[in-house]
Write a protein that holds these residues in place. Structure first.
Motif, PDB file in Angstrom:
ATOM      1  N   TYR A   1      38.594  37.570  38.859  1.00  0.00           N
ATOM      2  CA  TYR A   1      37.334  36.820  38.883  1.00  0.00           C
ATOM      3  C   TYR A   1      37.463  35.592  39.774  1.00  0.00           C
ATOM      4  O   TYR A   1      36.585  35.310  40.589  1.00  0.00           O
ATOM      5  N   GLU A   2      38.629  34.899  39.589  1.00  0.00           N
ATOM      6  CA  GLU A   2      38.852  33.693  40.395  1.00  0.00           C
ATOM      7  C   GLU A   2      38.899  34.052  41.883  1.00  0.00           C
ATOM      8  O   GLU A   2      38.346  33.359  42.721  1.00  0.00           O
ATOM      9  N   PHE A   3      39.582  35.167  42.144  1.00  0.00           N
ATOM     10  CA  PHE A   3      39.736  35.574  43.545  1.00  0.00           C
ATOM     11  C   PHE A   3      38.375  35.864  44.172  1.00  0.00           C
ATOM     12  O   PHE A   3      38.080  35.441  45.282  1.00  0.00           O
TER      13      PHE A   3
ATOM     14  N   THR B   1      35.435  34.829  43.293  1.00  0.00           N
ATOM     15  CA  THR B   1      34.521  33.683  43.409  1.00  0.00           C
ATOM     16  C   THR B   1      35.114  32.556  44.253  1.00  0.00           C
ATOM     17  O   THR B   1      34.461  31.553  44.481  1.00  0.00           O
ATOM     18  N   SER B   2      36.366  32.736  44.723  1.00  0.00           N
ATOM     19  CA  SER B   2      37.025  31.638  45.430  1.00  0.00           C
ATOM     20  C   SER B   2      36.314  31.336  46.746  1.00  0.00           C
ATOM     21  O   SER B   2      35.785  32.226  47.420  1.00  0.00           O
TER      22      SER B   2
ATOM     23  N   ASP C   1      27.311  37.413  38.477  1.00  0.00           N
ATOM     24  CA  ASP C   1      27.193  36.096  39.085  1.00  0.00           C
ATOM     25  C   ASP C   1      26.757  36.219  40.534  1.00  0.00           C
ATOM     26  O   ASP C   1      27.211  37.098  41.253  1.00  0.00           O
TER      27      ASP C   1
ATOM     28  N   ASP D   1      27.655  34.322  42.928  1.00  0.00           N
ATOM     29  CA  ASP D   1      28.815  34.077  43.792  1.00  0.00           C
ATOM     30  C   ASP D   1      29.578  35.361  44.091  1.00  0.00           C
ATOM     31  O   ASP D   1      29.925  35.657  45.230  1.00  0.00           O
TER      32      ASP D   1
END
Lengths: 270, 225
Positions: free
Chosen positions: B2-4, B6-7, B175, B177
Motif C-alpha cells: 500500500y505504501e509503495f 501511494t508513495s 483510494d 492516490d
C-alpha cells in the motif's frame, strides 16, 4: 481444452515415410521452409492474428463437420503453424503425419477464410507452407504423390505419355466423323486463335468429354488447336503436393506449348 | 504494498520519466515494426509487384465501414460491438478532458474535448465490450479452441486503463492516490504493448489488408469482402 477426434486413416504414402523420419531431418526441413522459403508474410500473419475465430464460418469443412472447431481455419493453423512455432520445429514423425492430414485432407487452400478474416490474413498461404514441409519430408497421400510423379515422368497427371495422347486424339477424331462430316481435331496448328488444353483424365478415362468439346468447337467454327507434344495437360497436381520445382516445370511446359503454337488464348477444361 | 503504491516517488516516476519511455517505445517501436516489415517484404517476389492502390483502398473501405463485408452482415452483433469497442478505445483517451488538460499544462497544446458524460459512457462501452469478448472466448467453442493465456492478458492490457480510469474519475472503491498511479501505469503498459504484442494489429491491419486486397483484386479479380 477441446479434444481433436479423428478416425485413424492409413495411407501408405504417409504411414511408411513418417516412420523413417529422424527428428534432425524434420527440424532441418522445417527450418529451411519457415526461415528460407517463407517470406515476411508468415510472421506478420502469425503476429497479427488476434485469435477471434471469425474465419470459421468461411470454411466448408467446419460447416459440414457440425461446427467442430478443430476444422475451423484458425483451428487448423493452431494445430500446424502455431504448433511448429511453439515446439521450435522439434517434432516427431507422428506429428508430421498429423500436419499432413490437416494440410492435405482438411483444407482445400480455397482462401475463402481470407475473405472472412477482418485482417485479410492469408491462412491458405500458411497451410501451403505446411504442405511444402510435408512434401520435402515425403509425407504425402499416396494417390496425390503418384499424380505428381506422373507429372515428372510423363508430363501429364495420369501416366499418359505423348504417343498415347496422339493416338487418343486420332481415334476421337475418327469417331467424331460419325457425328460431323469431315470433322477435324487440328493438332499443332501454328497461329490458331485458341489452344484448348484438356484435363489429363479427359484423354485417359473420359474421352467422351474431349469428344464433346471437339464437337462444340467444330460446330462453333472456332479456330482452335491442341499441341501434339508435351504440355497439352492443363492440370498441375505437383502444385497441390507442395512440390514447387515440378510445379514450375509443368506450368512452364504448358505456357511454352502455347508460345510455340503462337495462340492468342488458352482455354482449359474442368 | 500500500505504501509503495501511494508513495510519491512511484507517482512521480510514472508521471514523469515513464511517460517519456512509454511514448518513445510506442512511437519508435511502431516505426521499427512497420519499417522492418516493409524491408523484409522486399525479399519476397510476390508482394510488391502485385500491390495495387485501387484494390488496397477498396479492401480497406469495405472493412472500416460497418456492414460493408459479408462476414460483418452475417454476425451483426459482433460487428456492432467490435466497431463500438474500437472507436471508443481510440477516441476516448485522445479527446478526454483530463488528458487534454495535461497536454495543455505541459506543452500548451489544445484540441477538441469530449463532454464528460459522453466520455464516461464511451468508457463503459469499452469495458462492457471487453466483457463480451471475454465471455465469447469462454463460451464459443471455435474461439476457445484458439485461446491461450496470452489472449486474456492482451484483453486485460487493452482494458485495464479504462477500468482504472473509470474508477479514478468516479473515485470508487479504492483510494484516488492508488488508482491514479495504477491508471497511468496501465496506460503506459498498453502503449508499450501495442508494437510488441499482437495488439500490433493496429499497425498491421492496414498492411495485411493492402496485401490481401491487392491479391484478391488485381491478381484473382475477385472480392475480399
Amino acid at each position: 481444452m477441446i479434444k481433436v477426434i479423428r478416425k485413424p486413416v492409413s495411407d501408405p504414402g504417409m504411414d511408411e515415410t513418417a516412420k523413417n523420419l529422424s527428428p534432425e531431418k524434420i527440424e532441418k526441413v522445417i527450418k529451411w521452409v519457415l526461415e528460407k522459403e517463407a517470406d515476411a508474410r508468415l510472421k506478420t500473419f502469425v503476429e497479427t492474428c488476434i485469435h477471434c475465430g471469425l474465419c470459421s464460418e468461411a470454411c466448408h469443412y467446419y460447416l459440414s463437420y457440425k461446427r467442430d472447431p478443430s476444422y475451423a481455419p484458425v483451428g487448423k493453423i493452431r494445430q500446424t503453424i502455431w504448433d511448429i512455432f511453439k515446439r521450435k520445429g522439434r517434432v516427431d514423425g507422428e506429428t508430421v503425419k498429423m500436419y499432413a492430414r490437416i494440410a492435405y485432407a482438411e483444407c482445400n487452400i480455397c482462401r475463402r477464410c481470407s475473405m472472412y478474416c477482418p485482417f485479410g490474413i492469408d491462412m491458405a498461404y500458411m497451410l501451403n507452407l505446411v504442405r511444402r514441409i510435408c512434401c520435402l519430408l515425403g509425407v504425402v497421400p499416396q494417390y496425390l504423390q503418384d499424380q505428381a510423379n506422373s507429372h515428372m515422368y510423363t508430363y501429364t497427371q495420369s501416366w499418359l505419355a505423348q504417343d498415347d495422347w496422339v493416338d487418343t486424339v486420332q481415334f476421337i477424331e475418327d469417331e467424331l466423323r460419325m457425328e460431323i462430316k469431315n470433322a477435324r481435331i487440328p493438332l499443332d496448328k501454328v497461329g490458331a486463335e485458341v489452344m484448348y488444353s484438356p484435363h489429363s483424365l479427359e484423354a485417359k478415362f473420359k474421352t467422351n468429354l474431349l469428344a464433346n468439346i471437339a464437337q462444340i468447337l467444330n460446330v462453333a467454327g472456332v479456330d482452335w488447336t491442341m499441341p501434339s507434344f508435351d504440355g497439352w495437360d492443363s492440370t498441375n497436381q505437383a502444385m497441390h503436393v507442395g512440390d514447387n520445382e515440378t510445379m514450375g516445370m509443368v506450368e512452364r511446359m504448358h505456357f511454352e506449348a502455347a508460345m510455340k503454337l503462337k495462340v492468342k488464348k488458352i482455354v482449359t477444361s474442368e | 504494498m500500500y505504501e509503495f503504491l501511494t508513495s510519491l516517488e512511484l507517482y512521480n516516476f510514472v508521471k514523469g520519466p515513464m511517460v517519456w519511455v512509454a511514448f518513445i517505445m510506442f512511437i519508435g517501436g511502431s516505426i521499427y515494426r512497420i519499417v522492418s516489415l516493409l524491408y523484409r517484404a522486399k525479399k519476397a517476389k510476390v508482394i510488391y509487384p502485385y500491390m495495387s492502390l485501387k484494390y488496397t483502398l477498396r479492401s480497406l473501405l469495405h472493412w472500416i465501414i460497418p456492414f460493408a463485408s459479408t462476414n460483418m452482415r452475417k454476425r451483426p452483433w459482433i460487428t456492432v460491438i467490435t466497431f463500438l469497442f474500437h472507436i471508443c478505445l481510440i477516441v476516448t483517451p485522445v479527446f478526454l478532458l483530463g488528458h487534454n488538460m495535461l497536454w495543455r499544462e505541459s506543452w500548451n497544446i489544445k484540441w477538441w474535448t469530449l463532454p464528460e458524460r459522453v466520455a464516461d459512457a464511451m468508457t463503459l462501452i469499452v469495458i462492457f465490450s471487453a466483457l463480451f469478448f471475454l465471455l465469447r472466448r469462454l463460451i464459443s467453442p471455435e474461439v476457445r479452441f484458439v485461446t491461450f493465456p496470452s489472449d486474456y492478458v492482451l484483453l486485460i492490457i487493452a482494458v485495464a486503463p479504462f477500468i482504472t480510469g473509470f474508477l479514478v474519475f468516479h473515485q470508487l472503491f479504492f483510494d484516488y492516490d492508488i488508482m491514479v498511479t495504477l491508471h497511468i501505469l496501465f496506460g503506459e503498459i498498453t502503449l508499450i504493448a501495442i508494437p510488441f504484442t499482437r495488439l500490433s494489429h493496429m499497425l498491421f491491419f492496414w498492411l495485411t489488408r493492402a496485401y490481401t486486397g491487392s491479391d484478391f483484386g488485381a491478381v484473382r479479380h475477385s472480392r475480399d469482402y
